[in-house]
Design an enzyme around this catalytic site. Sequence first.
Site, short mmCIF file in Angstrom:
data_model
loop_
_atom_site.label_atom_id
_atom_site.label_comp_id
_atom_site.label_asym_id
_atom_site.label_seq_id
_atom_site.Cartn_x
_atom_site.Cartn_y
_atom_site.Cartn_z
N ARG A 1 0.87 -1.22 0.05
CA ARG A 1 0.17 0.13 0.06
C ARG A 1 0.68 1.26 -0.07
NH1 ARG A 1 -3.97 -0.83 4.80
NH2 ARG A 1 -2.04 -1.64 5.68
N ASN B 1 -6.46 -2.55 1.67
CA ASN B 1 -6.42 -4.04 1.92
C ASN B 1 -8.10 -4.31 2.11
OD1 ASN B 1 -3.82 -4.49 1.83
ND2 ASN B 1 -3.53 -4.40 4.09
#
Length: 746
Positions: A14, A32
């Site tokens: 990320r 996520n």
Amino acid sequence: MIKIFGIVQGVGYRPYIYNHAKLFNIKGWVSNQGSAVTLDIEGEKEAIKGFLIKIIKNPPNLSTIEKIKLLPKEYKGYIDFQIKSSSYDEKELKFIGMDVATCHECLEEIFNIDNPRYHYPFTNCTTCGPRYSILRKLPYDRNHTTMDTFQMCPSCRGEYNDPGDRRFHAQPNCCPNCGPSLSLLTNKGREVLCTDPIEKTIDLLHTGKIVAIKGLGGYHLACDAKNQEAIKTLRKRKNRPHKPFALMVKDIEIARKLCMINEIEEKILLSNKRPIVLLEKKGSKTLSDEIAPNIKKLGVILPYTPLHYLLFQGAITILVMTSGNGSSAPIQYENHEAIEKLGRIADYFLIHNRDIHIPVEDSVVKVVNDQETLVRRARGYTPFTLTINITQEALALGAEEKSTFCAAQNQYGYMSQYLGDLKDFDTYGIYEKAIGNLVSLLGLKPKIIAHDFNTSYLSSQYAETLAGKKVAVQHHHAHMVSCMVEHNLFCPVIGVVFDGTGLGTDDKIWGGEFFVGARENFIRVGHLKYVTIHGGNKAIKEPWRIAISYLHAINYKYKKVLREIDEKSIHTVIQALEQNFNCFESSSVGRLFDCVAALLNLRQRITYDAQAAIELENILEPSVKEYYSYNIGEENGVYQIDYKSILMGVLKDIEKEVHPSSISAKFHNTIGKVTLELISRIKERYHINRVVLSGGVFENTYLLTYIVKGLEKKDCDVYYHRQIPTNDSGIAVGQLGVVAAIEGKD
């Protein structure tokens, strides 16, 4: 919207996406979701193209992309790019991260005296540290791991929340102020008062003490590898008289002094998986033969946790680092039980207070034909995810020895870590726990339970305790199919399966098998001729009984060949054979290797699995190209390899006092040559060119290479194991492959 599935969480994906979104002027968000990283992005067409190429073609090192979904979404007009909080969907594909060795950046911090994490043995970041071993449930968030008992300090919390920091969402993130700590105990559980437990441990090791050290996936038993008395003591206490010990060495330079290391082996040694690598010994006398008696190779591993690196600060450069268990028992991983079970072996215990949820042994690999080949798939390599074309959720329970299991969900298989011999009570308990853990992580509700054809196996008996349709899979068919799954083969093949033991469909013990078949079925087209062996399981532990059984089968008038065995014992076995008392019939190639090793007086009794066959390979003289005569017969359309002429050749050479190294080479060459000839006959009869090799006997690198090269010269397409172990650890994958094929036909 884009969904990226695979090992994409807990690996810094990320922040990697966030930083590249800023670079390419992309707007939107990343999050996520389940086991996927989900992006909703907007931007210029060329910018989006460049951004996607970057994050998909060059993802973070620890990530593995399995699947990508593109979903149309209406334009939102985002004004910036954000990292959104996680969400979880039980129905999505699931991928579980593996435990990873300490990265270079963390290592620099550990040895930087000005860094807050100087000498801190639990230093980690998003690119290294524990994962599977501490994971209780998905998604991989801190509160789902054994780190949830440690509350991050403000400094660690700041790193954890900063997308620009390499510890952004590193779930085990900690420092000396808020993380786990070490303690040094006596083998009675009393704390040793000292200013630095690591420094004191180094002193103890240097003076010849045995220390049980809690690592990433369980305990190791460690001693100074240059101290012969310490090694002898460890062998005696552990009841491990011969089985080789693994070595942990300070660095690659030390490894090079001990072993021959090629470029591929060095790359594996230095990889972030850090397995034990089987390497050819050099002639150096640095180490005692006690470490790996009668073996030409050493199992070598480099440090893979901060604690390991810190243990090599002093004069010690090589440690015996063997699994923290008693003989045949599972690795210990809980502090109290470790002291109870290992207290008679270790003098001291270096423990820590970060719980291990699932124990994971060190992986073992070797290089065969310039390819990494897994011998034991465990830490760093599990859970192993592979494609299985099965629509229903399933669970395959594997074999009884070298046990693993394999779960199936959403057309993916999840192979467990190596667990060991289920006949050991504690190992069976860990087997049950590991199954329960993976089933829980996946949210699995198996409709099909696959197990071995042998109902006496504990894994097969465990199947009866589970709900779902039961499917029994013949042991050697599972071996063959495990290799087919690894190489994505669906068409008919010639399967050659050599191992020690497995129940056949005729209720005899198989192990020298030639099949023609596919994933869903097989026919047995050839095998090693049956021999009647006396002694049941005792014969496997005492190869001299196997040798007498073979000599009796070929009507060889017994002469004093087995030097260590008294005449009375031999006479008793012969009487039992004549009366067929406590006997079984076997076609096992593994047992034939045991026979020859006993005839050469290499090993009449073994203390670890396949010891006789391993030592027979290790005395082999590779320059010898001769072989013994052999015969291939046929009965009811099934080929049979007759062992009589092979053994008569061995016995004549023994009488002529030919050196055992030459006899071993000639025997290996004979097994290789007769295998190649029989494959040629089967190929001609059935018009199949693809050949699959599987089974524990193919751990024998010389035999495997001999047959592979011979098949390549015959223009056969030959397949053998690399990523799935060729031994019984691969059985569960094969069982799942069989079930998937059968279900696909229904």
